[in-house]
Design an enzyme around this catalytic site. Structure first.
Site, PDB file in Angstrom:
ATOM      1  N   ASP A  23       1.029  -0.846  -0.068  1.00 23.85           N
ATOM      2  CA  ASP A  23      -0.013   0.002  -0.128  1.00 23.85           C
ATOM      3  C   ASP A  23       1.041   1.372   0.051  1.00 23.85           C
ATOM      4  OD1 ASP A  23      -2.435   1.700   0.687  1.00 23.85           O
ATOM      5  OD2 ASP A  23      -1.535   1.897   2.681  1.00 23.85           O
ATOM      6  N   ILE A  24       0.107   2.340  -0.298  1.00 20.03           N
ATOM      7  CA  ILE A  24       1.128   3.522  -0.365  1.00 20.03           C
ATOM      8  C   ILE A  24       1.111   4.352   1.190  1.00 20.03           C
ATOM      9  CG2 ILE A  24       1.426   5.747  -1.402  1.00 20.03           C
ATOM     10  CD1 ILE A  24       0.935   4.421  -4.155  1.00 20.03           C
ATOM     11  N   ASP A  25      -0.228   5.205   1.107  1.00 20.80           N
ATOM     12  CA  ASP A  25      -0.242   6.005   2.265  1.00 20.80           C
ATOM     13  C   ASP A  25      -0.416   5.342   3.682  1.00 20.80           C
ATOM     14  OD1 ASP A  25      -0.700   8.790   0.863  1.00 20.80           O
ATOM     15  OD2 ASP A  25      -2.376   7.195  -0.203  1.00 20.80           O
ATOM     16  N   GLY A  41      -5.205   2.670  -3.178  1.00 21.46           N
ATOM     17  CA  GLY A  41      -6.580   3.298  -3.548  1.00 21.46           C
ATOM     18  C   GLY A  41      -6.479   4.249  -4.352  1.00 21.46           C
ATOM     19  N   LYS A  66      -8.831  -4.556  -3.773  1.00 24.41           N
ATOM     20  CA  LYS A  66      -7.550  -4.894  -3.840  1.00 24.41           C
ATOM     21  C   LYS A  66      -7.231  -6.190  -3.947  1.00 24.41           C
ATOM     22  CE  LYS A  66      -5.357  -0.772  -1.567  1.00 24.41           C
ATOM     23  NZ  LYS A  66      -4.477  -0.172  -0.401  1.00 24.41           N
ATOM     24  N   ASP A  85      -2.136  -0.710   5.755  1.00 21.83           N
ATOM     25  CA  ASP A  85      -2.465  -0.182   7.272  1.00 21.83           C
ATOM     26  C   ASP A  85      -3.917   0.512   7.252  1.00 21.83           C
ATOM     27  OD1 ASP A  85      -2.481   3.410   6.846  1.00 21.83           O
ATOM     28  OD2 ASP A  85      -2.030   2.060   5.253  1.00 21.83           O
ATOM     29  N   ASN A 109      -9.291   0.069   3.554  1.00 21.42           N
ATOM     30  CA  ASN A 109      -9.148  -0.446   2.130  1.00 21.42           C
ATOM     31  C   ASN A 109      -8.048  -1.709   1.953  1.00 21.42           C
ATOM     32  OD1 ASN A 109      -7.126   1.285   2.258  1.00 21.42           O
ATOM     33  ND2 ASN A 109      -7.262   2.020   0.206  1.00 21.42           N
TER      34      ASN A 109
END
Length: 259
Positions: A10-12, A45, A186, A209, A212
């Site tokens: 994931d990114i954020d 997302g 996802k 985290d 989503n």
């Protein structure tokens, strides 16, 4: 490589820290994974245009974007799952009467149905991206949209959940909710990639985290929740690493034996 694995990030709150920056330890860990022959992918997302710089910095060309609705393998689109446009048009009309703006999103751009709104400014501003939605209330016409953002305070999305059954609603900010095709996630986007890549379950890893990420971490055998993650996320993950602000990615990769 007999022990080659695929790792989804994931990114954020996972790759990027609380300041929306990429920790040096994370960047070095990603490059080490690639040197070892593993496949590194992003599962986010975000729209593709919202993390182009990050992909370039990490030299990543495989990703699941829009929470699984737009999937790319080595630069080639392999799966799309667009929103139901007639239903979206009705939802937009209802949202306007409630002073709840929306932002339409395809793979190239995002457009708001109102010229400006404090909720849009507040929530999009937290992403630390260069793009900002401009005004085009008819952007949904004649194109495929993979996600729409609904801007409303917490709890007020329930009225849309009750009426619009073609969509899933996932909150990502106190005043913003992702609108996704019903059942899209996802996990499904990753499944499309795995069908092409052919990795067994024990060679699949995922880090996340947020809410989503729930299905992704519940589905992937070697799932890792960030220490800064939501409690629900930590409960479904197999492992819990340190916070992203405390070298959580490096620690998690060492924890699962990849580094």
């Amino acid at each position: 490589m007999t022990n080659q694995s695929v790792i989804f990030f994931d990114i954020d709150g996972t790759l990027l820290d609380s300041n929306k920056e990429l920790p040096s330890s994370t960047k070095e860990a990603i490059y080490k994974l690639k040197e070892l022959g593993h496949i590194v992918a992003i599962a986010t997302g975000r729209a593709p245009f919202m993390f182009e710089d990050l992909r370039k910095e990490l030299d990543i060309h495989t990703y699941v974007s829009y929470n699984g609705q737009y999937v790319v393998l080595n630069g080639e689109v392999i799966h799309t799952n667009p929103l139901n446009i007639p239903s979206l048009e009705k939802l937009t009309e209802a949202a306007l009467t409630n002073n709840h703006p929306v932002v339409f999103m395809d793979h190239e751009d995002m457009k708001a149905n109102v010229p400006e709104h404090a909720y849009i400014t507040e929530s999009i501003g937290t992403l630390n991206i260069r793009q900002f939605p401009t005004h085009d209330p008819k952007y949904y016409k004649g194109r495929e949209l993979y996600q729409t953002l609904l801007f409303c305070p917490e709890g007020e999305e329930s009225q849309y959940e009750q009426e619009f059954h073609d969509f899933d609603f996932i909150r990502w900010h106190p005043v913003s909710v992702d609108i996704l095709p019903k059942g899209g996630s996802k996990a499904i986007g990753i499944e499309k990639l795995i069908e092409k890549l052919g990795f067994p379950a024990e060679r699949q890893f995922a880090f996340g985290d947020g809410l989503n990420d729930l299905q992704m971490l519940a589905t992937i055998t070697n799932s890792v929740a960030m220490g800064n993650g939501e409690e629900e996320v930590k409960k479904v993950a197999k492992f819990v690493t340190k916070s992203v602000d405390d070298n959580g990615i490096l620690h998690g990769l060492q924890m699962v034996g990849l580094l």
